[in-house]
Design a protein around this motif. Structure first.
Motif, mmCIF file in Angstrom:
data_model
loop_
_atom_site.group_PDB
_atom_site.id
_atom_site.type_symbol
_atom_site.label_atom_id
_atom_site.label_comp_id
_atom_site.label_asym_id
_atom_site.label_seq_id
_atom_site.Cartn_x
_atom_site.Cartn_y
_atom_site.Cartn_z
ATOM 1 N N ASP A 1 0.706 -1.087 -0.122
ATOM 2 C CA ASP A 1 0.022 0.088 -0.074
ATOM 3 C C ASP A 1 0.818 1.270 -0.132
ATOM 4 N N SER A 2 2.042 1.230 0.440
ATOM 5 C CA SER A 2 3.022 2.387 0.313
ATOM 6 C C SER A 2 3.736 2.629 -0.620
ATOM 7 N N VAL A 3 3.734 1.815 -1.674
ATOM 8 C CA VAL A 3 4.127 1.796 -3.015
ATOM 9 C C VAL A 3 3.769 3.103 -3.604
ATOM 10 N N SER A 4 5.052 3.674 -4.201
ATOM 11 C CA SER A 4 4.780 4.869 -5.170
ATOM 12 C C SER A 4 4.645 4.503 -6.585
ATOM 13 N N THR A 5 3.399 4.754 -6.944
ATOM 14 C CA THR A 5 3.369 4.452 -8.620
ATOM 15 C C THR A 5 4.284 5.299 -9.398
ATOM 16 N N ASP A 6 4.665 6.638 -8.799
ATOM 17 C CA ASP A 6 5.645 7.436 -9.751
ATOM 18 C C ASP A 6 7.112 6.522 -9.616
ATOM 19 N N LYS A 7 7.541 6.040 -8.495
ATOM 20 C CA LYS A 7 8.936 5.509 -8.331
ATOM 21 C C LYS A 7 8.691 3.947 -9.314
ATOM 22 N N VAL A 8 7.428 3.480 -9.218
ATOM 23 C CA VAL A 8 7.543 2.302 -10.093
ATOM 24 C C VAL A 8 7.769 2.812 -11.620
ATOM 25 N N GLN A 9 7.062 3.590 -11.971
ATOM 26 C CA GLN A 9 6.973 4.111 -13.270
ATOM 27 C C GLN A 9 8.479 4.686 -13.656
ATOM 28 N N GLN A 10 9.373 5.188 -12.738
ATOM 29 C CA GLN A 10 10.535 5.780 -12.962
ATOM 30 C C GLN A 10 11.517 4.722 -13.094
ATOM 31 N N LEU A 11 11.400 3.559 -12.160
ATOM 32 C CA LEU A 11 12.315 2.559 -12.299
ATOM 33 C C LEU A 11 12.052 1.672 -13.679
ATOM 34 N N VAL A 12 10.683 1.509 -14.028
ATOM 35 C CA VAL A 12 10.221 0.940 -15.301
ATOM 36 C C VAL A 12 10.984 1.455 -16.358
ATOM 37 N N GLY A 13 11.134 2.971 -16.410
ATOM 38 C CA GLY A 13 11.704 3.924 -17.493
ATOM 39 C C GLY A 13 13.273 3.420 -17.576
ATOM 40 N N GLN A 14 13.841 3.350 -16.385
ATOM 41 C CA GLN A 14 15.374 3.145 -16.158
ATOM 42 C C GLN A 14 15.552 1.653 -16.709
ATOM 43 N N MET A 15 14.792 0.578 -16.377
ATOM 44 C CA MET A 15 15.031 -0.621 -16.879
ATOM 45 C C MET A 15 14.929 -0.715 -18.408
ATOM 46 N N LYS A 16 13.937 -0.021 -19.008
ATOM 47 C CA LYS A 16 13.836 -0.168 -20.456
ATOM 48 C C LYS A 16 15.073 0.549 -21.035
ATOM 49 N N GLU A 17 15.527 1.670 -20.376
ATOM 50 C CA GLU A 17 16.826 2.264 -20.912
ATOM 51 C C GLU A 17 18.093 1.424 -20.831
#
Length: 252
Positions: free
Chosen positions: A21-37
């Motif tokens: 419940d404490s997971v930040s959606t913004d942080k998840v999306q940022q990490l997704v972008g980094q993984m794709k990069e």
């Protein structure tokens, strides 16, 4: 499908630090972008100049555990591809391959990845590069040992010793002596039992290799044996003394 998997991995890494419940959606999306990069920037079969070109980015990526893991697996894939052709192209005895320096940095920054770093080292140590003559293969093994010795110093010495103890029958005695001397140079007495016991076993196995080693390596071994209060250590020490003169064996 790969996009969903990437998102789930990114989400899981964030959950590791707290409740879902404490997971930040913004942080998840940022990490997704980094993984794709990372996936897009790391070429499957890179030339050395390309690796140097993206090195600043890689050093930034490995500050994040999941990105460091991706880089580590990429390094392992590159070095083992097509029967270790990476070494046929880039290995010289005078330089440490930049990919190995990356592994060392990952082990330092991400301690939980040390087992995977060691696995990558073992791949290369056990490799048999098709066009390498025996002397060049041994030089490659010694290069890997230098990196393994650094890993051992990062609180990973027992897995390293257990590995060499298990593989000693398959390793050239000169390589075992080289490994032990590089290892012993990094640790001071008093030695705990779990450290000196496997070292003594390796020395027992490679004692003939010690006798014909360089003088500085013989002295390294004798100094270690003199600091271990153990019957096996004393017996091995006696084997490194010339029966006729009672003096250390002279190695040219």
């Amino acid at each position: 499908m790969s996009g969903k998997c990437t998102w789930l991995i990114a989400y899981a890494t964030q959950c590791a630090d707290g409740l879902p419940d404490s997971v930040s959606t913004d942080k998840v999306q940022q990490l997704v972008g980094q993984m794709k990069e990372v996936r897009e920037e790391l070429p499957a079969r890179p030339i050395q100049t390309h690796v140097y070109g993206i090195l600043p980015k890689i050093l930034e990526w490995i500050n994040t555990p999941i990105l460091a893991r991706i880089v580590l697996l990429w390094v392992r894939d590159v070095t083992t591809y097509d029967n270790f052709t990476y070494y046929s192209t880039y290995f010289t005895s005078s330089e440490v391959p930049v990919l190995f320096l990356l592994l060392e940095e990952i082990a330092y920054r991400q301690p939980l990845l040390k087992p995977l770093v060691f696995a990558a080292y073992k791949d290369s140590f056990e490799s048999r590069v098709p066009d390498f003559p025996p002397e060049k293969q041994i030089k490659l093994q010694k290069m890997v040992i230098n990196r393994i010795a650094v890993l051992a110093q990062l609180d990973y010495v027992l897995p390293v010793l257990n590995y060499f103890d298990a593989k000693k029958e398959l390793i050239d005695e000169s390589v075992i002596v080289y490994f032990l001397c590089r290892l012993l140079a990094q640790f001071d007495a008093p030695y705990p039992t779990e450290f000196y016991t496997p070292v003594l076993g390796l020395l027992q196995h490679a004692i003939d290799g010690v006798k014909v080693a360089k003088e500085k390596d013989v002295m390294c071994v004798r100094d270690f044996l003199a600091r271990v209060d153990d019957d096996q250590a004393r017996a091995l020490g006696a084997m490194l003394v010339d029966d006729a003169t009672g003096s250390p064996i002279s190695i040219d």
